[in-house]
Design a protein around this motif. Structure first.
Motif, PDB file in Angstrom:
ATOM      1  N   ARG A 117       0.828  -1.209   0.000  1.00  0.00           N
ATOM      2  CA  ARG A 117       0.000   0.000   0.000  1.00  0.00           C
ATOM      3  C   ARG A 117       0.865   1.263   0.000  1.00  0.00           C
ATOM      4  O   ARG A 117       0.454   2.302  -0.521  1.00  0.00           O
ATOM      5  CB  ARG A 117      -0.945   0.015   1.209  1.00  0.00           C
ATOM      6  N   GLY A 120       1.731   3.255  -3.405  1.00  0.00           N
ATOM      7  CA  GLY A 120       0.882   4.365  -3.821  1.00  0.00           C
ATOM      8  C   GLY A 120       0.604   4.436  -5.303  1.00  0.00           C
ATOM      9  O   GLY A 120       0.241   3.438  -5.939  1.00  0.00           O
ATOM     10  N   SER A 121       0.787   5.616  -5.884  1.00  0.00           N
ATOM     11  CA  SER A 121       0.343   5.862  -7.256  1.00  0.00           C
ATOM     12  C   SER A 121       1.102   5.062  -8.299  1.00  0.00           C
ATOM     13  O   SER A 121       0.633   4.923  -9.432  1.00  0.00           O
ATOM     14  CB  SER A 121       0.463   7.359  -7.585  1.00  0.00           C
ATOM     15  N   VAL A 123       1.514   1.914  -8.213  1.00  0.00           N
ATOM     16  CA  VAL A 123       0.926   0.578  -8.305  1.00  0.00           C
ATOM     17  C   VAL A 123       0.211   0.380  -9.630  1.00  0.00           C
ATOM     18  O   VAL A 123       0.462  -0.583 -10.370  1.00  0.00           O
ATOM     19  CB  VAL A 123      -0.044   0.321  -7.130  1.00  0.00           C
ATOM     20  N   GLY A 164      -8.022  -4.273 -10.202  1.00  0.00           N
ATOM     21  CA  GLY A 164      -7.675  -3.389  -9.099  1.00  0.00           C
ATOM     22  C   GLY A 164      -8.500  -3.662  -7.855  1.00  0.00           C
ATOM     23  O   GLY A 164      -7.990  -3.590  -6.726  1.00  0.00           O
ATOM     24  N   ASN A 168      -6.530  -4.609  -4.466  1.00  0.00           N
ATOM     25  CA  ASN A 168      -6.707  -3.804  -3.263  1.00  0.00           C
ATOM     26  C   ASN A 168      -7.322  -4.602  -2.129  1.00  0.00           C
ATOM     27  O   ASN A 168      -6.983  -4.380  -0.959  1.00  0.00           O
ATOM     28  CB  ASN A 168      -7.565  -2.566  -3.573  1.00  0.00           C
ATOM     29  N   GLU A 379      -1.576   5.220   0.723  1.00  0.00           N
ATOM     30  CA  GLU A 379      -2.933   4.698   0.844  1.00  0.00           C
ATOM     31  C   GLU A 379      -3.957   5.676   0.287  1.00  0.00           C
ATOM     32  O   GLU A 379      -4.940   5.266  -0.346  1.00  0.00           O
ATOM     33  CB  GLU A 379      -3.212   4.345   2.304  1.00  0.00           C
ATOM     34  N   LEU A 382      -3.760   5.355  -3.521  1.00  0.00           N
ATOM     35  CA  LEU A 382      -4.426   4.145  -4.006  1.00  0.00           C
ATOM     36  C   LEU A 382      -5.926   4.338  -4.077  1.00  0.00           C
ATOM     37  O   LEU A 382      -6.573   3.948  -5.063  1.00  0.00           O
ATOM     38  CB  LEU A 382      -4.101   2.959  -3.089  1.00  0.00           C
ATOM     39  N   HIS A 383      -6.506   4.925  -3.039  1.00  0.00           N
ATOM     40  CA  HIS A 383      -7.952   5.148  -3.028  1.00  0.00           C
ATOM     41  C   HIS A 383      -8.360   6.102  -4.139  1.00  0.00           C
ATOM     42  O   HIS A 383      -9.348   5.870  -4.854  1.00  0.00           O
ATOM     43  CB  HIS A 383      -8.391   5.688  -1.666  1.00  0.00           C
ATOM     44  N   ASP A 385      -6.798   6.702  -6.980  1.00  0.00           N
ATOM     45  CA  ASP A 385      -6.626   6.085  -8.304  1.00  0.00           C
ATOM     46  C   ASP A 385      -7.722   5.064  -8.598  1.00  0.00           C
ATOM     47  O   ASP A 385      -8.137   4.906  -9.751  1.00  0.00           O
ATOM     48  CB  ASP A 385      -5.249   5.420  -8.396  1.00  0.00           C
ATOM     49  N   ARG A 386      -8.187   4.366  -7.565  1.00  0.00           N
ATOM     50  CA  ARG A 386      -9.293   3.413  -7.782  1.00  0.00           C
ATOM     51  C   ARG A 386     -10.539   4.136  -8.283  1.00  0.00           C
ATOM     52  O   ARG A 386     -11.250   3.634  -9.163  1.00  0.00           O
ATOM     53  CB  ARG A 386      -9.630   2.684  -6.485  1.00  0.00           C
TER      54      ARG A 386
END
Length: 402
Positions: A117, A120-121, A123, A164, A168, A379, A382-383, A385-386
């Motif tokens: 996690r 980050g970006s 991923v 994804g 995740n 983190e 990641l959220h 980008d999802r």
């Protein structure tokens, strides 16, 4: 379906082409990168080996009619004891899944999840332009994807978003606990693969003497390696820093995910050096890119050209397209992208990411407070980008075909 006793002809069929594509991995597989005769025999056998427990459950659903998908879904969500008069094949399947191997270490899994996690970006970029795009250089299993229509045309974005969702879920806190989303989605995908394998084996003219089984241990091991071994390598190329303990924990997490998804323990990447050697051998013995590869690769790299942006749309589309090509060329090497008929670009974008990541992870991240900050930042990224992939929608994974 046609089978053969001598092994599928796809094995080492395009040795020269595959050697060029996998050349960047070869130095990491030293001192003895090439498969021994015994290892080569194992690789050939893996092309004709399937996930037998899942195949048995599919037969119970499709042929014997002793299990229903509704019962499977209830057992997965609530436990098999919650299923009234649960049939024996279903009980046996979940007994296997819940008999956690002794080697599983929950603390290592938690550390591996936190480590992933923190990336980050980067991923999404590494999974798309390194793992997914690089996987298309193995044309062996790709007719399964193109036959289903997955990852082609307008479905590309959704399939990436579904992947994804699963990724995740696997790296969330507690995601791989028995009723965590990572556990349930991994088992869902495992059975989905078994249904796909059954369909192509029994209801199409799939030629196993050429390609191996539609879903086989060779290709499953390679896919798992793309999410674990290759992911670590590619993120390091972009400037990420992992301690030895963190890298081992990341691999431990993916070994458990692989076990949940039916990968034979022989192919689980417990050790990074051995895993790099295995990935080199799988890549070097895979069939070269073909028309399926070209179509899937083009669909992926062209995705930014069909994306709606709220401002400066034409400029943004061109920037994101060129950015992806620059990443792909750096992560796969010029030979890897040329093999897919994807344009080669200079490493202008990775050069910038390397500078940023070295400052973040090799300087700031060496201090406890800095590492905590990078964890929170990763983190949040990641959220964010999802939500961007499908305009705020976070999709479920694909349903099980039946």
């Amino acid at each position: 379906m046609t089978t053969t006793a001598t092994g599928p002809t796809r094995y080492m069929r395009d040795r020269a082409k595959s050697a060029r594509v996998t050349a960047p991995l070869r130095p990491f597989a030293w001192p003895a990168p090439d498969a021994t005769p015994s290892e080569a025999a194992q690789l050939r056998r893996a092309l004709l080996a399937r996930d037998e427990p899942s195949a048995a459950l599919v037969r119970a659903v499709r042929e014997d009619r002793t299990v229903t998908l509704a019962q499977f879904r209830q057992a997965l969500a609530e436990g098999v004891d919650a299923v009234p008069d649960a049939p024996a094949p279903l009980r046996e399947y979940f007994a296997l899944l819940e008999d956690t191997p002794a080697w599983v270490d929950r603390e290592k899994i938690a550390l591996g999840a936190r480590t992933l996690r923190r990336v980050g970006s980067d991923v999404g970029d590494v999974l798309a332009y390194g793992s997914l795009l690089g996987g298309y250089n193995n044309s062996g299993p790709l007719p399964v994807l193109t036959a289903s229509g997955r990852l082609t045309g307008e479905r590309t974005r959704r399939r990436i978003a579904e992947t994804g969702t699963w990724w995740n879920a696997c790296v969330a806190d507690g995601g791989l606990d028995r009723f965590g989303d990572g556990f349930t989605l991994s088992v869902h995908v495992r059975l989905m693969h078994a249904f796909v394998d059954y369909h192509h084996e029994h209801e199409t003219d799939w030629d196993s003497s050429e390609r191996g089984l539609p879903v086989n241990q060779f290709d499953q091991a390679g896919t798992l390696g793309l999410f674990s071994i290759t992911f670590l390598l590619h993120t390091r190329v972009l400037g990420m820093r992992y301690t030895r303990r963190e890298a081992d924990a990341v691999l431990h997490l993916w070994c458990y995910v692989g076990w949940l998804m039916g990968v034979d323990p022989r192919w689980l990447p417990f050790d990074e050096r051995a895993g790099l050697r295995m990935m080199y051998q799988i890549g070097a013995s895979s069939p070269a890119a073909d028309e399926h590869s070209y179509a899937l690769a083009r669909s992926l790299v062209d995705l930014p050209l069909h994306t709606r942006y709220p401002r400066f749309a034409r400029l943004r589309r061109r920037y994101e397209y060129e950015r992806g090509l620059s990443l792909a060329t750096t992560l796969l090497g010029p030979a890897g992208v040329r093999a897919l008929r994807v344009p080669v670009r200079p490493p202008w974008y990775p050069a910038g990411r390397i500078a940023v990541n070295i400052a973040k992870h090799h300087v700031v991240g060496r201090f406890p407070a800095g590492k905590r900050h990078l964890q929170r930042l990763g983190e949040r990224q990641l959220h964010r980008d999802r939500l961007r992939v499908l305009g705020g929608e976070i999709p479920d994974v694909a349903p099980i075909p039946h």
